[in-house]
Design a protein around this motif. Structure first.
Motif, PDB file in Angstrom:
ATOM      1  N   THR A 155       0.820  -1.229   0.000  1.00  0.00           N
ATOM      2  CA  THR A 155       0.000   0.000   0.000  1.00  0.00           C
ATOM      3  C   THR A 155       0.852   1.277   0.000  1.00  0.00           C
ATOM      4  OG1 THR A 155      -0.234  -0.283   2.391  1.00  0.00           O
ATOM      5  CG2 THR A 155      -2.091  -0.968   1.026  1.00  0.00           C
ATOM      6  N   SER A 156       2.116   1.158   0.389  1.00  0.00           N
ATOM      7  CA  SER A 156       2.947   2.380   0.397  1.00  0.00           C
ATOM      8  C   SER A 156       3.279   2.817  -1.034  1.00  0.00           C
ATOM      9  CB  SER A 156       4.234   2.151   1.187  1.00  0.00           C
ATOM     10  OG  SER A 156       5.084   1.273   0.472  1.00  0.00           O
ATOM     11  N   LYS A 157       3.024   1.923  -2.002  1.00  0.00           N
ATOM     12  CA  LYS A 157       3.317   2.264  -3.405  1.00  0.00           C
ATOM     13  C   LYS A 157       2.169   3.051  -4.043  1.00  0.00           C
ATOM     14  CE  LYS A 157       7.341   0.455  -3.686  1.00  0.00           C
ATOM     15  NZ  LYS A 157       7.632  -0.954  -3.768  1.00  0.00           N
ATOM     16  N   PHE A 158       1.065   3.152  -3.335  1.00  0.00           N
ATOM     17  CA  PHE A 158      -0.067   3.895  -3.882  1.00  0.00           C
ATOM     18  C   PHE A 158      -0.282   5.139  -3.028  1.00  0.00           C
ATOM     19  CE2 PHE A 158      -4.799   4.478  -4.328  1.00  0.00           C
ATOM     20  CZ  PHE A 158      -4.752   4.900  -5.651  1.00  0.00           C
ATOM     21  N   LEU A 159       0.168   6.260  -3.580  1.00  0.00           N
ATOM     22  CA  LEU A 159       0.212   7.481  -2.774  1.00  0.00           C
ATOM     23  C   LEU A 159      -1.152   7.910  -2.251  1.00  0.00           C
ATOM     24  CD1 LEU A 159       2.844   9.609  -4.723  1.00  0.00           C
ATOM     25  CD2 LEU A 159       3.121   8.283  -2.604  1.00  0.00           C
ATOM     26  N   ASP A 160      -2.184   7.584  -3.009  1.00  0.00           N
ATOM     27  CA  ASP A 160      -3.529   8.005  -2.617  1.00  0.00           C
ATOM     28  C   ASP A 160      -4.185   7.036  -1.648  1.00  0.00           C
ATOM     29  OD1 ASP A 160      -3.723  10.347  -3.889  1.00  0.00           O
ATOM     30  OD2 ASP A 160      -4.751   9.583  -5.680  1.00  0.00           O
ATOM     31  N   ASP A 189      -1.303  -3.512   4.095  1.00  0.00           N
ATOM     32  CA  ASP A 189      -1.087  -4.313   2.878  1.00  0.00           C
ATOM     33  C   ASP A 189      -2.078  -5.472   2.877  1.00  0.00           C
ATOM     34  OD1 ASP A 189       0.958  -2.587   2.461  1.00  0.00           O
ATOM     35  OD2 ASP A 189       2.583  -4.028   2.777  1.00  0.00           O
ATOM     36  N   PHE A 190      -2.437  -5.915   1.685  1.00  0.00           N
ATOM     37  CA  PHE A 190      -3.461  -6.967   1.638  1.00  0.00           C
ATOM     38  C   PHE A 190      -3.142  -7.995   0.554  1.00  0.00           C
ATOM     39  CE2 PHE A 190      -4.691  -3.312  -0.860  1.00  0.00           C
ATOM     40  CZ  PHE A 190      -5.044  -3.858  -2.090  1.00  0.00           C
ATOM     41  N   ALA A 191      -3.742  -9.178   0.713  1.00  0.00           N
ATOM     42  CA  ALA A 191      -3.432 -10.296  -0.176  1.00  0.00           C
ATOM     43  C   ALA A 191      -4.105 -10.136  -1.539  1.00  0.00           C
ATOM     44  CB  ALA A 191      -3.891 -11.596   0.459  1.00  0.00           C
TER      45      ALA A 191
END
Ligand code: AMP
Ligand code: ZN
Length: 472
Positions: A155-160, A189-191
């Motif tokens: 999730t850190s790769k999706f700024l929004d 983060d999720f599967a």
């Protein structure tokens, strides 16, 4: 002008479709492992009212609702058993049997509640290649990583991340209460793909006591899709991207919908949906409904206590979708009484005329305005009751009520026209003809009149609508 509360921007917004005259809408459907509860039905009734209202406003609606028949785990943090597989073991059946049984029961419930069938009801298990392709796209963008139990979205790769619920990633991390898999890089983060067996290897009878009923080979190992990915893959497949409206209950907002947005938008760089509409919860006697509370009532409970399922529909219409609804059996009784009264009035104004008028009565504008105000169904019901009390003629009341019922779905049609019942094809053709006339397509209008005659009906134009009667 239709205005809806868009969760994405947390404000009332004018609805503007992507394509003039058309609306694409997506509803997160049921996980088919147990009977659908009244809480779930509230969500699906709301979706239906939205669908019917959009048609009432003249839009052509393309509605997709998925069937989750794999991958929804017991735990919120991608841990625990698959709800359907667990139920299968408990009942000594296959996961497929469980899923199909509950899907059939769901479809039956939809009919009982007069929920319009969406145009597509795709099953997750029938869209595995689409889900794998989407994960591969994310992999190419460097937004995934592998740990011992699956492939995860970083999730850190999706700024929004967090834009729908308005939570920053850090807040979410701090506030999280679910057990966190220590191998995950961030708690949010999720599967995307879960392995059936550690590290994605294949079933090994020497090591594995049991095997899943539903599992597939993938580029990463034997397993099954995570829950969120199905909605991203199937909504875009059937509606394109972006599409107009995504709906669901508020419990899905912070995790499931946030994750749908993250993975779809990270993969394509395009937004998923323009409007996000969330219905509030149904509570029972002021408490959250749940199996452990003993109050996870279903439609069968409603029927067993002698109520008509449509009394529950009426009950739901009486509360605005963004308000919590407190379900009580007394409340349902009051709804049943109101509905009975409505049906009685419908019967009593059944007049002796041999035609039905479909006219744009002024009262319908007031009715429409209520719906245009963020689907204010309590207000729309009030307009209907006012109309019934007014001094309009029975004929007019009948015409207006029939039209209102296109949205309310309360079976009013059945109490009118015992003597004359206009078949749906005739009504549709007559509406098409009216549209053709408005567009000055005279030839088409004449053709449609012929078709209507072939069905044994005559259509006549009126100032603001039309009238149909049996050909004599
Ligand atoms: P699920 O099968 O859990 O995915 O739920 C199906 C739909 O029902 C989702 O849109 C949920 O958000 C919604 N929902 C679940 N519980 C309730 C409730 N108590 N009241 C209203 N909606 C609910
Ligand atoms: Zn969904």
């Amino acid at each position: 002008m239709l205005k809806v509360w868009n969760t994405l921007h947390r404000e009332l917004e004018e609805f503007k479709p992507i394509k003039a005259g058309e609306v694409g809408m997506y509803t997160c459907g049921p996980t088919v492992y147990n009977p659908v509860t009244l809480g779930n039905w509230r969500a699906f009734i709301f979706d239906d009212v939205l669908h019917r209202s959009l048609e009432f406003f003249g839009y052509q609606v393309k509605h997709v609702m998925n069937i989750t028949d794999v991958g929804h785990l017991v735990g919120d943090g991608d841990e625990g058993e698959d709800k359907i597989e667990r139920e299968a073991v408990r009942q000594g059946k296959t996961a497929q049997e469980i899923a199909r049984h509950h899907e059939a029961a769901f479809r039956e419930g939809m009919k009982r509640l007069h929920i319009t069938e969406p145009n597509f009801m795709p099953r997750a298990t029938e869209h595995i290649p689409e889900q794998i392709a989407l994960i591969q796209q994310l992999e190419k963008k460097g937004a995934t990583y592998r740990i011992s139990d699956g492939i995860y979205f970083d999730t850190s790769k999706f700024l929004d991340y967090g834009k729908l619920s308005g939570q920053a990633l850090d807040e979410k991390k701090a506030g999280t209460r679910v057990a966190v898999n220590p191998e995950k890089r961030h708690s949010s983060d999720f599967a995307l793909w879960k392995f059936s067996y550690p590290n994605g290897r294949s079933f090994d009878s020497a090591q594995d006591a049991s095997r899943r009923h539903m599992e597939w080979e993938s580029p990463w190992g034997t397993g099954f899709p995570g829950w969120h990915i199905e909605c991203s893959a199937m909504s875009v497949k059937y509606l394109g991207q972006p599409f107009d409206i995504h709906c669901g209950g508020v419990d899905h907002l912070a995790v499931h919908h946030e994750n749908e947005i993250a993975q779809t938008e990270a993969a394509s760089g395009k937004s998923l949906a323009h409007y996000w509409l969330h219905n509030e919860f149904l509570l029972v006697d002021g408490r959250r409904m749940g199996k452990s509370e003993g109050n996870a009532y279903t439609l069968d409970d409603v029927i067993a206590r002698g109520f008509d399922p449509l009394a529950f529909r009426y009950y739901c219409l009486g509360t605005h979708y963004r308000q919590k609804m407190n379900f009580t059996w007394e409340g349902l009784e009051a709804a049943q009484n109101a509905l009975n009264k409505l049906w009685e009035i419908a019967r009593s104004i059944e007049s002796s005329v041999s035609s039905i008028q479909y006219t744009q009565y002024p009262i319908l504008n007031t009715f429409q305005s209520s719906l245009e105000d963020d689907l204010n169904t309590p207000q729309a019901l009030a307009v209907m009751w006012e109309m019934l009390k007014s001094d309009l003629s029975d004929e007019e009341k009948r015409g207006a009520l029939l039209k209102m019922d296109d949205v309310l779905g309360l079976h009013i049609n059945d109490f009118f026209g015992k003597k004359i019942r206009v078949p749906i094809e005739v009504k549709k053709l007559a509406e098409e003809r009216q549209k053709a006339r408005q567009e000055k397509q005279w030839e088409k209008a004449d053709e449609l009149r012929k078709k209507i005659r072939d069905l044994g009906w005559e259509v006549e134009d009126q100032e603001n609508g039309f009238e149909v009667r049996v050909l004599t």
